[in-house]
Design an enzyme around this catalytic site. Structure first.
Site, PDB file in Angstrom:
ATOM      1  N   ASN A  33       0.878  -1.176   0.000  1.00  0.00           N
ATOM      2  CA  ASN A  33       0.000   0.000   0.000  1.00  0.00           C
ATOM      3  C   ASN A  33       0.915   1.226   0.000  1.00  0.00           C
ATOM      4  O   ASN A  33       1.446   1.616   1.033  1.00  0.00           O
ATOM      5  CB  ASN A  33      -0.881  -0.036   1.254  1.00  0.00           C
ATOM      6  CG  ASN A  33      -1.752   1.199   1.378  1.00  0.00           C
ATOM      7  OD1 ASN A  33      -1.820   2.020   0.467  1.00  0.00           O
ATOM      8  ND2 ASN A  33      -2.416   1.332   2.519  1.00  0.00           N
ATOM      9  N   LYS A  81       0.144   4.207  -0.401  1.00  0.00           N
ATOM     10  CA  LYS A  81      -0.521   5.429   0.094  1.00  0.00           C
ATOM     11  C   LYS A  81      -0.224   6.598  -0.845  1.00  0.00           C
ATOM     12  O   LYS A  81      -0.112   6.393  -2.053  1.00  0.00           O
ATOM     13  CB  LYS A  81      -0.118   5.700   1.547  1.00  0.00           C
ATOM     14  CG  LYS A  81      -0.330   4.470   2.432  1.00  0.00           C
ATOM     15  CD  LYS A  81      -0.253   4.739   3.901  1.00  0.00           C
ATOM     16  CE  LYS A  81      -0.475   3.441   4.661  1.00  0.00           C
ATOM     17  NZ  LYS A  81      -0.467   3.614   6.102  1.00  0.00           N
ATOM     18  N   HIS A  85      -9.869   1.105   4.599  1.00  0.00           N
ATOM     19  CA  HIS A  85      -8.621   1.357   5.334  1.00  0.00           C
ATOM     20  C   HIS A  85      -8.906   2.368   6.445  1.00  0.00           C
ATOM     21  O   HIS A  85      -9.703   3.281   6.267  1.00  0.00           O
ATOM     22  CB  HIS A  85      -7.553   1.892   4.364  1.00  0.00           C
ATOM     23  CG  HIS A  85      -6.197   1.948   4.999  1.00  0.00           C
ATOM     24  ND1 HIS A  85      -5.836   2.952   5.863  1.00  0.00           N
ATOM     25  CD2 HIS A  85      -5.133   1.109   4.906  1.00  0.00           C
ATOM     26  CE1 HIS A  85      -4.589   2.724   6.273  1.00  0.00           C
ATOM     27  NE2 HIS A  85      -4.140   1.611   5.717  1.00  0.00           N
ATOM     28  N   GLU A  88      -7.348   4.839   7.470  1.00  0.00           N
ATOM     29  CA  GLU A  88      -7.127   6.248   7.094  1.00  0.00           C
ATOM     30  C   GLU A  88      -8.345   6.790   6.347  1.00  0.00           C
ATOM     31  O   GLU A  88      -8.680   7.958   6.471  1.00  0.00           O
ATOM     32  CB  GLU A  88      -5.837   6.364   6.264  1.00  0.00           C
ATOM     33  CG  GLU A  88      -4.609   6.254   7.152  1.00  0.00           C
ATOM     34  CD  GLU A  88      -3.360   5.705   6.477  1.00  0.00           C
ATOM     35  OE1 GLU A  88      -3.283   5.696   5.242  1.00  0.00           O
ATOM     36  OE2 GLU A  88      -2.453   5.276   7.229  1.00  0.00           O
ATOM     37  N   GLU A 104      -5.818  -4.602  10.707  1.00  0.00           N
ATOM     38  CA  GLU A 104      -4.840  -3.531  10.853  1.00  0.00           C
ATOM     39  C   GLU A 104      -5.136  -2.697  12.092  1.00  0.00           C
ATOM     40  O   GLU A 104      -5.929  -1.742  12.036  1.00  0.00           O
ATOM     41  CB  GLU A 104      -4.879  -2.606   9.624  1.00  0.00           C
ATOM     42  CG  GLU A 104      -4.473  -3.273   8.336  1.00  0.00           C
ATOM     43  CD  GLU A 104      -3.812  -2.265   7.396  1.00  0.00           C
ATOM     44  OE1 GLU A 104      -2.725  -2.556   6.909  1.00  0.00           O
ATOM     45  OE2 GLU A 104      -4.387  -1.192   7.177  1.00  0.00           O
ATOM     46  N   GLY A 154       1.974   2.776  10.749  1.00  0.00           N
ATOM     47  CA  GLY A 154       2.911   3.881  10.568  1.00  0.00           C
ATOM     48  C   GLY A 154       3.582   4.340  11.850  1.00  0.00           C
ATOM     49  O   GLY A 154       4.231   5.376  11.881  1.00  0.00           O
ATOM     50  N   SER A 206       2.902  -1.613  10.541  1.00  0.00           N
ATOM     51  CA  SER A 206       4.353  -1.639  10.769  1.00  0.00           C
ATOM     52  C   SER A 206       4.998  -3.004  10.508  1.00  0.00           C
ATOM     53  O   SER A 206       5.888  -3.424  11.252  1.00  0.00           O
ATOM     54  CB  SER A 206       4.699  -1.137  12.179  1.00  0.00           C
ATOM     55  OG  SER A 206       4.259   0.196  12.334  1.00  0.00           O
TER      56      SER A 206
END
Ligand code: PGA
Length: 251
Positions: free
Chosen positions: A9, A11, A97, A99, A169, A175, A214
């Protein structure tokens, strides 16, 4: 069938030249057979899908997208339809996701619409679920991921998961460099799988489940050793070819 799957991914990262450099290094590694993963998928920013399609032509690396809009077409300035992704050889798409859920206020309902729209276009949705740090500290991790999963099952039906991937996740691990321990990740994966098994054992046994948050070259193997972890959804570490190939090798 459960497949060992590693999904990159990217991003909102990359420039044209970096896309070329990164893909060529990954292609060399995959061609040389370093990846134990049965399938490797690259999800670039949508604007690079044409470039990625051209540069991956003839390779066995698959292409995915990070997002799309559930409507087939229309006045949705700035959005991209799932049918458009198909034109760039996408076979996977990340849905829900954290985010998107957090920064763009995507509800379970909207996530479900996207899940269904992806499947209508024969794209495999990678449905992301995960809890916040506060929810984990309150002992709510399992309840939160099951609620997110149930929201999609209620509308789409359990059978739709015969052609979907789930990615656990934990938001606190994305991150941040804080990976869930293999045991923490396994516990949630097992919970998700047994929840599915109550509805349809065959689907539960066959669904591919990824861990994300991560994942790095140095922790991938221990995560993949867990019985219910079939692969990874990789953010930061997928922007470094060597790091990413090491993760693909561990799967
Ligand atoms: P990360 O991101 O690997 O950078 O934590 C994972 C993801 O958000 O999919």
């Amino acid at each position: 069938m459960r497949t060992s799957l590693v999904v990159a991914n990217w991003k909102m990262h990359g420039r044209k030249s970096e896309v070329t450099q990164l893909l060529s290094a990954i292609k060399i590694g995959i061609k040389a057979g370093v990846a134990a993963a049965e399938k490797v998928v690259i999800c670039p920013p949508s604007i690079f899908l044409g470039q990625v399609e051209q540069e991956l032509a003839g390779s066995k690396i698959a292409i995915g997208a990070q997002n799309a809009h559930p409507q087939i077409k229309g006045a949705f300035t700035g959005e991209v339809a799932f049918a458009m992704l198909k034109e760039f050889s996408c076979s996977y798409v990340i849905i829900g996701h954290s985010e998107r859920r957090e920064l763009f206020a995507e509800s379970d309902k909207f996530v479900t619409e996207k899940f269904l729209a992806a499947q209508e276009q024969n794209l495999i949705p990678i449905l992301c679920v995960g809890e916040t740090q506060t929810q984990r500290e309150s002992g709510l991790s399992k309840a939160v991921v099951l609620e997110q999963l149930q929201a999609v099952i209620s509308e789409a039906g359990i059978e739709s998961f015969s052609n979907a991937v789930i990615a656990y996740e934990p938001i606190w691990a994305i991150g941040t460099g804080l990976t869930a321990t293999p045991e923490q990740a396994q516990e949630v994966h097992a919970t998700l799988r047994s929840f599915l098994a109550e509805l349809n054992r065959e689907i539960a046994d066959n669904i591919t489940m990824l861990y994300g948050g991560s994942v790095k070259a140095n922790n991938a193997k221990a995560l993949f050793d867990q019985v219910d972890i079939d692969g990874a959804l990789v953010g930061g570490a997928s922007l470094d070819a060597e790091e990413f190939l090491t993760i693909c090798a561990a799967a």
